[in-house]
Motif scaffolding. Structure first.
Motif, PDB file in Angstrom:
ATOM      1  N   GLU A 233       0.829  -1.203   0.000  1.00  0.00           N
ATOM      2  CA  GLU A 233       0.000   0.000   0.000  1.00  0.00           C
ATOM      3  C   GLU A 233       0.864   1.254   0.000  1.00  0.00           C
ATOM      4  OE1 GLU A 233      -2.187   1.793   3.616  1.00  0.00           O
ATOM      5  OE2 GLU A 233      -3.712   0.561   2.588  1.00  0.00           O
ATOM      6  N   ASN A 234       1.892   1.284   0.837  1.00  0.00           N
ATOM      7  CA  ASN A 234       2.756   2.461   0.888  1.00  0.00           C
ATOM      8  C   ASN A 234       3.652   2.565  -0.351  1.00  0.00           C
ATOM      9  OD1 ASN A 234       2.109   3.963   3.246  1.00  0.00           O
ATOM     10  ND2 ASN A 234       3.044   2.379   4.524  1.00  0.00           N
ATOM     11  N   LEU A 235       4.050   1.448  -0.918  1.00  0.00           N
ATOM     12  CA  LEU A 235       4.803   1.492  -2.177  1.00  0.00           C
ATOM     13  C   LEU A 235       3.934   2.087  -3.289  1.00  0.00           C
ATOM     14  CD1 LEU A 235       6.634  -1.962  -2.075  1.00  0.00           C
ATOM     15  CD2 LEU A 235       7.692   0.298  -1.881  1.00  0.00           C
ATOM     16  N   PHE A 236       2.675   1.712  -3.307  1.00  0.00           N
ATOM     17  CA  PHE A 236       1.747   2.273  -4.285  1.00  0.00           C
ATOM     18  C   PHE A 236       1.574   3.771  -4.069  1.00  0.00           C
ATOM     19  CE2 PHE A 236      -2.541   3.564  -5.534  1.00  0.00           C
ATOM     20  CZ  PHE A 236      -2.598   3.130  -6.840  1.00  0.00           C
ATOM     21  N   ARG A 237       1.465   4.175  -2.803  1.00  0.00           N
ATOM     22  CA  ARG A 237       1.318   5.597  -2.492  1.00  0.00           C
ATOM     23  C   ARG A 237       2.549   6.384  -2.940  1.00  0.00           C
ATOM     24  NH1 ARG A 237       0.281   6.869   3.444  1.00  0.00           N
ATOM     25  NH2 ARG A 237      -0.346   8.876   2.550  1.00  0.00           N
ATOM     26  N   ILE A 238       3.740   5.821  -2.703  1.00  0.00           N
ATOM     27  CA  ILE A 238       4.967   6.503  -3.106  1.00  0.00           C
ATOM     28  C   ILE A 238       5.016   6.654  -4.624  1.00  0.00           C
ATOM     29  CG2 ILE A 238       7.479   6.273  -3.216  1.00  0.00           C
ATOM     30  CD1 ILE A 238       7.313   4.876  -0.459  1.00  0.00           C
ATOM     31  N   GLY A 239       4.676   5.603  -5.348  1.00  0.00           N
ATOM     32  CA  GLY A 239       4.707   5.667  -6.807  1.00  0.00           C
ATOM     33  C   GLY A 239       3.727   6.659  -7.380  1.00  0.00           C
ATOM     34  N   ASN A 240       2.569   6.812  -6.721  1.00  0.00           N
ATOM     35  CA  ASN A 240       1.523   7.710  -7.232  1.00  0.00           C
ATOM     36  C   ASN A 240       1.435   9.018  -6.460  1.00  0.00           C
ATOM     37  OD1 ASN A 240      -0.237   6.064  -9.340  1.00  0.00           O
ATOM     38  ND2 ASN A 240       0.424   4.657  -7.737  1.00  0.00           N
ATOM     39  N   LEU A 241       2.388   9.247  -5.557  1.00  0.00           N
ATOM     40  CA  LEU A 241       2.448  10.483  -4.773  1.00  0.00           C
ATOM     41  C   LEU A 241       1.128  10.760  -4.057  1.00  0.00           C
ATOM     42  CD1 LEU A 241       4.480  12.765  -7.224  1.00  0.00           C
ATOM     43  CD2 LEU A 241       5.318  11.451  -5.270  1.00  0.00           C
ATOM     44  N   ASN A 242       0.601   9.720  -3.411  1.00  0.00           N
ATOM     45  CA  ASN A 242      -0.623   9.877  -2.630  1.00  0.00           C
ATOM     46  C   ASN A 242      -0.273  10.342  -1.227  1.00  0.00           C
ATOM     47  OD1 ASN A 242      -2.242   6.929  -4.055  1.00  0.00           O
ATOM     48  ND2 ASN A 242      -1.999   8.982  -4.864  1.00  0.00           N
ATOM     49  N   GLY A 243      -0.227  11.637  -1.031  1.00  0.00           N
ATOM     50  CA  GLY A 243       0.100  12.198   0.269  1.00  0.00           C
ATOM     51  C   GLY A 243      -1.138  12.493   1.083  1.00  0.00           C
ATOM     52  N   LYS A 244      -1.646  13.739   0.939  1.00  0.00           N
ATOM     53  CA  LYS A 244      -2.845  14.150   1.663  1.00  0.00           C
ATOM     54  C   LYS A 244      -3.834  14.776   0.698  1.00  0.00           C
ATOM     55  CE  LYS A 244      -0.455  15.045   6.053  1.00  0.00           C
ATOM     56  NZ  LYS A 244      -0.179  16.052   7.112  1.00  0.00           N
ATOM     57  N   ASP A 245      -5.110  14.642   1.015  1.00  0.00           N
ATOM     58  CA  ASP A 245      -6.154  15.245   0.185  1.00  0.00           C
ATOM     59  C   ASP A 245      -6.289  16.730   0.517  1.00  0.00           C
ATOM     60  OD1 ASP A 245      -7.561  15.463   2.553  1.00  0.00           O
ATOM     61  OD2 ASP A 245      -8.886  13.777   2.146  1.00  0.00           O
ATOM     62  N   PRO A 246      -7.144  17.483  -0.186  1.00  0.00           N
ATOM     63  CA  PRO A 246      -7.283  18.919   0.088  1.00  0.00           C
ATOM     64  C   PRO A 246      -7.672  19.260   1.521  1.00  0.00           C
ATOM     65  CG  PRO A 246      -8.252  18.398  -2.041  1.00  0.00           C
ATOM     66  CD  PRO A 246      -7.882  17.086  -1.402  1.00  0.00           C
ATOM     67  N   ASP A 247      -8.240  18.295   2.254  1.00  0.00           N
ATOM     68  CA  ASP A 247      -8.602  18.534   3.649  1.00  0.00           C
ATOM     69  C   ASP A 247      -7.471  18.193   4.609  1.00  0.00           C
ATOM     70  OD1 ASP A 247     -11.182  19.329   2.910  1.00  0.00           O
ATOM     71  OD2 ASP A 247     -11.851  17.239   2.817  1.00  0.00           O
ATOM     72  N   GLY A 248      -6.315  17.751   4.054  1.00  0.00           N
ATOM     73  CA  GLY A 248      -5.167  17.437   4.889  1.00  0.00           C
ATOM     74  C   GLY A 248      -5.174  16.045   5.471  1.00  0.00           C
ATOM     75  N   MET A 249      -5.984  15.149   4.906  1.00  0.00           N
ATOM     76  CA  MET A 249      -6.066  13.784   5.412  1.00  0.00           C
ATOM     77  C   MET A 249      -5.277  12.847   4.507  1.00  0.00           C
ATOM     78  SD  MET A 249      -7.827  14.056   8.123  1.00  0.00           S
ATOM     79  CE  MET A 249      -8.096  12.313   8.450  1.00  0.00           C
TER      80      MET A 249
END
Length: 486
Positions: A233-249
């Motif tokens: 899950e975190n490898l996927f987030r790193i590859g797609n730059l999934n940090g935080k949404d506009p609400d900061g979550m």
């Protein structure tokens, strides 16, 4: 869009980032550009010369060896990537040490970062890169914070809601800038007159109208807490730059585990798992490790050296192939014969001088090259370019054949008529000053002779004027386009 909130946490200890911003520059002002770089503290990079302060340039204990770069690439690539002087053809890197602290404000959060150094690389065919080396100062960030910083800093011209809201604060003066203004008003103001812009398009990426994104490409080396578990899950987030949404979550842009696994199968290089992974996507190339940073000296040196140039070369390939596709779409077949010829020459020079499938002598380098080629879809784009080249050749041949046939038809008519008259179209009445006044008494054959002579003279004048006009127009366009300059 369905997203998953509250993903797994992953604590980071170190984050090294390299941002690549491509732009077009005017090759006719190349010497002026080089003079501007040198007057602003940029020095020409050569692998056979030792860097004065590598700690300041790359980071503590990170050393990039010229011998390693030489052995990593094939000689025909090395000659292009590391030319011995600015007069040689190839990739010319100018480097400056910045060494300053800045702060990015995003929503209610402040991210302190260290601008270590910058490169400006003048590439062939009027393409250049502004490269920024940045370290996050806070060594206890969660992966969500690091990715949030990367995603917003790379957005030169934020058009999407999730990319907006970041400002850069200059600690010494308190001034605030947008990302774009920070780069072109504060960090590198001298670049503004160098960057070329497409008149039809606005914004920075109007300089590259064939580029598909208005954000920088980022390469990062992320170090987690020692022996931390790095999940898919975190490898996927790193590859797609999934940090935080506009609400900061914190969030993950996928909810299906099978989809995450399928995506990673295309983008993940896990040769050194479970302690080190590499992920390459359209957005970024990241290396993440759970080993102590003191044990990663060699890996960080490769990240700053061989991997840096491997990525740069393949990213250049991608941009050039996009450019060829764009130039092809702009062709106006009936009027752009010179443009078509220039495009054919551009394709030929690029493919013969700079485009190579095999670039590295190392197994790791070959594997990384294969990953980049797949990520950037280089092979598919190059096949499209080859098809384009064949279509251009075919179009040129048809156009030339049609022009030759038309000219032969006209010449045949004049030859036949002249043959009937024994190659003599002169009427005796024309020899007298008043001969033209007796046209009313001309016979049919004399009228044919008159029409043939006048038409022939007019056609000759037209051909002379149009030929010189076309040559002059081509000279002006060649001076303006410089499409095949290296």
């Amino acid at each position: 869009m369905s997203i998953q909130k509250n993903p797994e946490k992953l604590q980071m200890t170190d984050a090294y980032m390299t941002f690549l911003l491509p732009f077009g520059f005017d090759q006719r002002r190349r010497e002026e550009t080089i003079n501007d770089l040198e007057s602003n503290g940029y020095t020409y990079f050569q692998i056979d010369e030792a860097v004065v302060d590598e700690d300041a340039l790359y980071g503590h204990r990170i050393e990039v060896l010229g011998k390693e770069l030489e052995q990593y690439f094939y000689p025909y690539i090395e000659d292009k990537l590391f030319p011995c002087s600015p007069e040689k053809k190839g990739f010319h890197r100018y480097t400056a040490i910045i060494g300053k602290n800045y702060t990015m404000q995003l929503r209610d959060e402040l991210y302190d970062f260290y601008m270590r150094s910058t490169d400006i690389i003048l590439c062939p065919f009027g393409i250049a890169f502004l490269v920024l080396r940045i370290d996050l100062k806070d060594s206890s960030e969660d992966i969500s914070d690091v990715l949030d910083f990367i995603q917003h800093f790379r957005a030169i011209e934020p058009n999407l809601k999730e990319d907006k809201g970041a400002t850069i604060i200059i600690p010494q003066t308190g001034q605030t800038f947008t990302i774009h203004d920070y780069l072109f008003e504060h960090l590198c103001p001298f670049l503004k007159k160098t960057v070329l812009h497409e008149r039809k398009l606005e914004g920075h990426f109007g300089t590259l109208p064939y580029f598909e994104d208005e954000r920088m490409y980022v390469s990062s080396f992320l170090v987690t807490e020692t022996d931390a578990f790095i999940s898919e899950e975190n490898l996927f987030r790193i590859g797609n730059l999934n940090g935080k949404d506009p609400d900061g979550m914190p969030f993950v842009s996928a909810t299906n585990p099978d989809y995450i696994q399928q995506s990673l199968s295309e983008s993940l290089h896990d040769r050194w798992a479970p302690h080190l992974y590499m992920i390459a996507t359209d957005h970024n190339f990241s290396t993440v490790s759970n080993r102590p940073v003191d044990e990663l000296t060699n890996e960080l040196s490769q990240y700053m050296g061989t991997h840096y140039y491997n990525l740069l070369l393949h990213y250049f390939y991608k941009i050039m192939l996009l450019r060829v596709s764009f130039e092809y779409s702009e062709v106006e077949w009936k009027r752009d014969e010179f443009y078509v010829k220039s495009l054919i020459k551009l394709i030929n020079v690029f493919s013969s001088s700079y485009y190579f499938i095999e670039i590295s002598t190392r197994t790791g380098g070959k594997e990384l090259s294969k990953l980049f080629r797949k990520t950037f879809r280089i092979d598919a784009r190059f096949d499209e370019v080859n098809t384009t080249l064949q279509e251009l050749y075919k179009s040129q041949e048809n156009s030339n054949a049609s022009r030759v046939n038309t000219l032969l038809f006209i010449l045949t008519i004049f030859t036949v008529i002249s043959g009937i008259y024994g190659m003599n179209l002169v009427i005796k009445d024309w020899e007298a000053p008043s001969g033209w006044k007796e046209y009313s008494s001309y016979t049919v054959f004399e009228w044919i002779s008159l029409a043939t002579a006048v038409t022939g003279i007019g056609l000759s004048v037209y051909l002379i004027i149009s030929t010189f006009g076309r040559l002059f127009k081509q000279w002006l366009r060649k001076k303006k386009l410089h499409m095949h300059d290296q």
